[in-house]
Design a protein around this motif. Structure first.
Motif, PDB file in Angstrom:
ATOM      1  N   GLU A 163       0.832  -1.208   0.000  1.00  0.00           N
ATOM      2  CA  GLU A 163       0.000   0.000   0.000  1.00  0.00           C
ATOM      3  C   GLU A 163       0.865   1.257   0.000  1.00  0.00           C
ATOM      4  OE1 GLU A 163      -3.564   2.061   2.695  1.00  0.00           O
ATOM      5  OE2 GLU A 163      -3.042  -0.058   2.965  1.00  0.00           O
ATOM      6  N   LEU A 164       1.950   1.230   0.770  1.00  0.00           N
ATOM      7  CA  LEU A 164       2.848   2.382   0.844  1.00  0.00           C
ATOM      8  C   LEU A 164       3.498   2.652  -0.508  1.00  0.00           C
ATOM      9  CD1 LEU A 164       4.458   4.550   2.379  1.00  0.00           C
ATOM     10  CD2 LEU A 164       6.115   2.756   2.977  1.00  0.00           C
ATOM     11  N   ILE A 165       4.043   1.614  -1.133  1.00  0.00           N
ATOM     12  CA  ILE A 165       4.717   1.791  -2.423  1.00  0.00           C
ATOM     13  C   ILE A 165       3.708   2.194  -3.493  1.00  0.00           C
ATOM     14  CG2 ILE A 165       6.022   0.609  -4.233  1.00  0.00           C
ATOM     15  CD1 ILE A 165       7.573   1.213  -1.619  1.00  0.00           C
ATOM     16  N   ALA A 166       2.516   1.595  -3.458  1.00  0.00           N
ATOM     17  CA  ALA A 166       1.476   1.969  -4.421  1.00  0.00           C
ATOM     18  C   ALA A 166       1.130   3.440  -4.283  1.00  0.00           C
ATOM     19  CB  ALA A 166       0.230   1.107  -4.211  1.00  0.00           C
ATOM     20  N   GLY A 167       1.066   3.921  -3.051  1.00  0.00           N
ATOM     21  CA  GLY A 167       0.761   5.322  -2.813  1.00  0.00           C
ATOM     22  C   GLY A 167       1.840   6.255  -3.292  1.00  0.00           C
ATOM     23  N   GLN A 168       3.106   5.855  -3.099  1.00  0.00           N
ATOM     24  CA  GLN A 168       4.216   6.684  -3.568  1.00  0.00           C
ATOM     25  C   GLN A 168       4.209   6.792  -5.094  1.00  0.00           C
ATOM     26  OE1 GLN A 168       7.420   4.543  -1.243  1.00  0.00           O
ATOM     27  NE2 GLN A 168       8.072   6.646  -0.854  1.00  0.00           N
ATOM     28  N   VAL A 169       4.003   5.661  -5.754  1.00  0.00           N
ATOM     29  CA  VAL A 169       3.969   5.666  -7.216  1.00  0.00           C
ATOM     30  C   VAL A 169       2.776   6.479  -7.710  1.00  0.00           C
ATOM     31  CG1 VAL A 169       3.683   4.229  -9.272  1.00  0.00           C
ATOM     32  CG2 VAL A 169       5.190   3.465  -7.418  1.00  0.00           C
ATOM     33  N   ALA A 170       1.624   6.298  -7.081  1.00  0.00           N
ATOM     34  CA  ALA A 170       0.423   7.037  -7.480  1.00  0.00           C
ATOM     35  C   ALA A 170       0.630   8.541  -7.355  1.00  0.00           C
ATOM     36  CB  ALA A 170      -0.769   6.593  -6.632  1.00  0.00           C
ATOM     37  N   ALA A 171       1.275   8.976  -6.278  1.00  0.00           N
ATOM     38  CA  ALA A 171       1.502  10.407  -6.070  1.00  0.00           C
ATOM     39  C   ALA A 171       2.400  10.981  -7.150  1.00  0.00           C
ATOM     40  CB  ALA A 171       2.114  10.638  -4.685  1.00  0.00           C
ATOM     41  N   PRO A 198      -4.154   7.280 -11.363  1.00  0.00           N
ATOM     42  CA  PRO A 198      -2.903   7.117 -10.606  1.00  0.00           C
ATOM     43  C   PRO A 198      -2.975   6.024  -9.538  1.00  0.00           C
ATOM     44  CG  PRO A 198      -3.434   9.436 -10.862  1.00  0.00           C
ATOM     45  CD  PRO A 198      -4.630   8.670 -11.325  1.00  0.00           C
ATOM     46  N   ASP A 199      -4.082   5.962  -8.814  1.00  0.00           N
ATOM     47  CA  ASP A 199      -4.199   4.950  -7.760  1.00  0.00           C
ATOM     48  C   ASP A 199      -4.146   3.539  -8.337  1.00  0.00           C
ATOM     49  OD1 ASP A 199      -4.367   6.863  -5.786  1.00  0.00           O
ATOM     50  OD2 ASP A 199      -6.559   6.906  -5.769  1.00  0.00           O
ATOM     51  N   GLY A 200      -4.866   3.339  -9.440  1.00  0.00           N
ATOM     52  CA  GLY A 200      -4.843   2.029 -10.082  1.00  0.00           C
ATOM     53  C   GLY A 200      -3.458   1.679 -10.593  1.00  0.00           C
ATOM     54  N   TYR A 201      -2.776   2.661 -11.150  1.00  0.00           N
ATOM     55  CA  TYR A 201      -1.429   2.409 -11.662  1.00  0.00           C
ATOM     56  C   TYR A 201      -0.478   2.068 -10.515  1.00  0.00           C
ATOM     57  CZ  TYR A 201       2.978   2.841 -14.148  1.00  0.00           C
ATOM     58  OH  TYR A 201       4.209   2.572 -14.694  1.00  0.00           O
ATOM     59  N   VAL A 204       1.735  -1.407 -10.190  1.00  0.00           N
ATOM     60  CA  VAL A 204       3.193  -1.455 -10.039  1.00  0.00           C
ATOM     61  C   VAL A 204       3.574  -2.230  -8.787  1.00  0.00           C
ATOM     62  CG1 VAL A 204       5.266  -0.080  -9.616  1.00  0.00           C
ATOM     63  CG2 VAL A 204       3.619   0.638 -11.356  1.00  0.00           C
ATOM     64  N   ALA A 205       2.869  -1.980  -7.685  1.00  0.00           N
ATOM     65  CA  ALA A 205       3.178  -2.696  -6.444  1.00  0.00           C
ATOM     66  C   ALA A 205       3.023  -4.197  -6.627  1.00  0.00           C
ATOM     67  CB  ALA A 205       2.279  -2.192  -5.317  1.00  0.00           C
ATOM     68  N   ARG A 206       1.986  -4.606  -7.362  1.00  0.00           N
ATOM     69  CA  ARG A 206       1.775  -6.040  -7.587  1.00  0.00           C
ATOM     70  C   ARG A 206       2.824  -6.632  -8.527  1.00  0.00           C
ATOM     71  NH1 ARG A 206      -3.838  -4.314  -7.954  1.00  0.00           N
ATOM     72  NH2 ARG A 206      -4.933  -4.863  -6.028  1.00  0.00           N
ATOM     73  N   GLN A 207       3.371  -5.801  -9.393  1.00  0.00           N
ATOM     74  CA  GLN A 207       4.437  -6.288 -10.276  1.00  0.00           C
ATOM     75  C   GLN A 207       5.758  -6.451  -9.526  1.00  0.00           C
ATOM     76  OE1 GLN A 207       4.927  -4.051 -13.904  1.00  0.00           O
ATOM     77  NE2 GLN A 207       2.746  -4.068 -14.389  1.00  0.00           N
ATOM     78  N   THR A 231       7.610   5.978 -12.724  1.00  0.00           N
ATOM     79  CA  THR A 231       7.060   7.291 -13.071  1.00  0.00           C
ATOM     80  C   THR A 231       6.032   7.237 -14.194  1.00  0.00           C
ATOM     81  OG1 THR A 231       8.873   7.692 -14.638  1.00  0.00           O
ATOM     82  CG2 THR A 231       9.194   8.435 -12.356  1.00  0.00           C
ATOM     83  N   ASN A 232       5.891   6.066 -14.830  1.00  0.00           N
ATOM     84  CA  ASN A 232       4.980   5.889 -15.962  1.00  0.00           C
ATOM     85  C   ASN A 232       5.275   6.869 -17.098  1.00  0.00           C
ATOM     86  OD1 ASN A 232       2.863   4.557 -17.301  1.00  0.00           O
ATOM     87  ND2 ASN A 232       1.396   6.139 -16.728  1.00  0.00           N
ATOM     88  N   THR A 233       6.534   7.108 -17.305  1.00  0.00           N
ATOM     89  CA  THR A 233       6.960   7.950 -18.423  1.00  0.00           C
ATOM     90  C   THR A 233       8.374   7.550 -18.815  1.00  0.00           C
ATOM     91  OG1 THR A 233       7.133  10.243 -19.216  1.00  0.00           O
ATOM     92  CG2 THR A 233       7.987   9.804 -17.027  1.00  0.00           C
ATOM     93  N   ALA A 234       8.733   7.783 -20.054  1.00  0.00           N
ATOM     94  CA  ALA A 234      10.077   7.424 -20.512  1.00  0.00           C
ATOM     95  C   ALA A 234      11.113   8.282 -19.795  1.00  0.00           C
ATOM     96  CB  ALA A 234      10.192   7.612 -22.019  1.00  0.00           C
TER      97      ALA A 234
END
Length: 340
Positions: A245-253, A264-267, A271-274, A313-316
């Motif tokens: 949950e913590l890592i998912a939140g960091q990535v989402a932010a 963002p939350d879904g992404y 990522v956390a599940r990957q 970051t979901n970007t190149a």
């Protein structure tokens, strides 16, 4: 003073700090590489491997929560030539996750020399590090992840990137296992991680550091040079519940602030599940690559930093560096690394 875990400073020894894990096909074989003790970090204390530690490769099969194959490497005290004796033990089944299990002795040797028997080879020693990244780029992403802000690459010039690891060295353990192995046969679906463990004065063992996917610690826990983060001692099976949950939140932010995702939350959760459990997936006998489209093992040439920074970051995020920058530090034959 004692070097046991009971001494607070013992855990700060760079000999126990894992830098990289690689898994890739060799000569009709699977190759496992663990690098520790880089001289680029301030926790680097002395050369060699810790004589009171264990260095372990852990292998899960078919998505299992727990390992059923462990290769355990241990070292003796340095001799006058700074060489160390080494032993390789194998543990299978339930014993693979038990510190109290002795396992079976497979090989004995010395650092700087190859030991081989029955389809297994091992080499350990100081090498020139083939890892490559410009740490100024990592700092940009680190800041965004830590603060939950947009990734600002406006001042990043990929064409001017410099490899911060040029002329650095690490201690490396290279283990090669033949495809004739009853478990590591072509087609086997594995998840691999590695760990360092230190003997305690109470007679047991404590996990000090571990590694699976590349760049996890530099991205999410960059300041953990004293091994205080609980992820150090956790088993991968606990990762998703403990910190997903913590890592998912960091990535989402980060992706929300950067504007790279409509959900963002879904992404972040994806990522956390990957990334959890933090084990490196690899199908034995297949080409290894850690890239954008496929994460299947990891070779010494893979641009893992570019892959991970872009994933988070979901970007190149162009690193500006190509595998050729460290090509002279890799070989196609065992031990696949270049001694320093």
């Amino acid at each position: 003073m004692s070097h046991h875990l009971d001494t607070p400073l013992a855990a700060q020894n760079g000999q126990l700090f894992i830098d990289d894990l690689y898994v890739f096909p060799g000569e009709n074989s699977t190759v496992f590489v663990m690098d520790v003790n880089s001289d680029i970090t301030g926790v680097y204390a002395q050369p060699g491997f810790h004589p009171e530690a264990r260095y372990e490769f852990k292998v899960h099969f078919d998505g299992a929560d727990f390992e059923t194959l462990t290769y355990r490497v241990s070292f003796g005290e340095p001799d006058p030539d700074d060489r160390q004796t080494l032993q390789l033990h194998i543990l299978t089944g339930d014993d693979a996750r038990e510190d109290s299990a002795d396992g079976d002795l497979l090989l004995e040797g010395r650092t700087g020399e190859t030991a081989a028997a029955d389809g297994t080879r091992i080499w350990a020693g100081r090498i020139s590090d083939s890892f490559y990244i410009d740490l100024s780029l990592l700092a940009v992403v680190n800041g965004a992840v830590a603060k939950g802000t947009a990734v600002d690459l406006s001042e990043w010039r990929p064409q001017e990137a410099q490899n911060s690891f040029t002329d650095t060295t690490v201690e490396s353990i290279v283990l090669e296992v033949s495809h004739d192995h009853p478990q590591l046969r072509p087609g086997a679906r594995t998840g691999v991680w590695c760990t360092t463990k230190l003997a305690t004065d109470a007679g047991g063992w404590r996990q000090i550091n571990r590694g699976g996917h590349p760049m996890m610690w530099p991205i999410f826990w960059p300041g953990d040079t004293d091994f205080t983060n609980p992820a150090n001692t956790r088993h991968p099976s606990e990762d998703l519940d403990a910190t997903g949950e913590l890592i998912a939140g960091q990535v989402a932010a980060v992706v929300a602030a950067t504007g790279t995702c409509a959900d963002p939350d879904g992404y972040g959760k994806t990522v956390a599940r990957q990334l959890f459990p933090d084990v490196l997936p690899y199908v034995v006998g297949t080409p290894a690559t850690y890239g954008f489209a496929t994460r299947n093992g990891r070779t010494l040439a893979d641009n893992a930093p570019e892959t991970m920074l872009s994933l988070v970051t979901n970007t190149a995020v162009p690193s500006g560096l190509k595998p050729a920058v460290a090509q002279h530090l890799r070989t196609d034959r065992f031990p696949y690394v270049v001694p320093a």
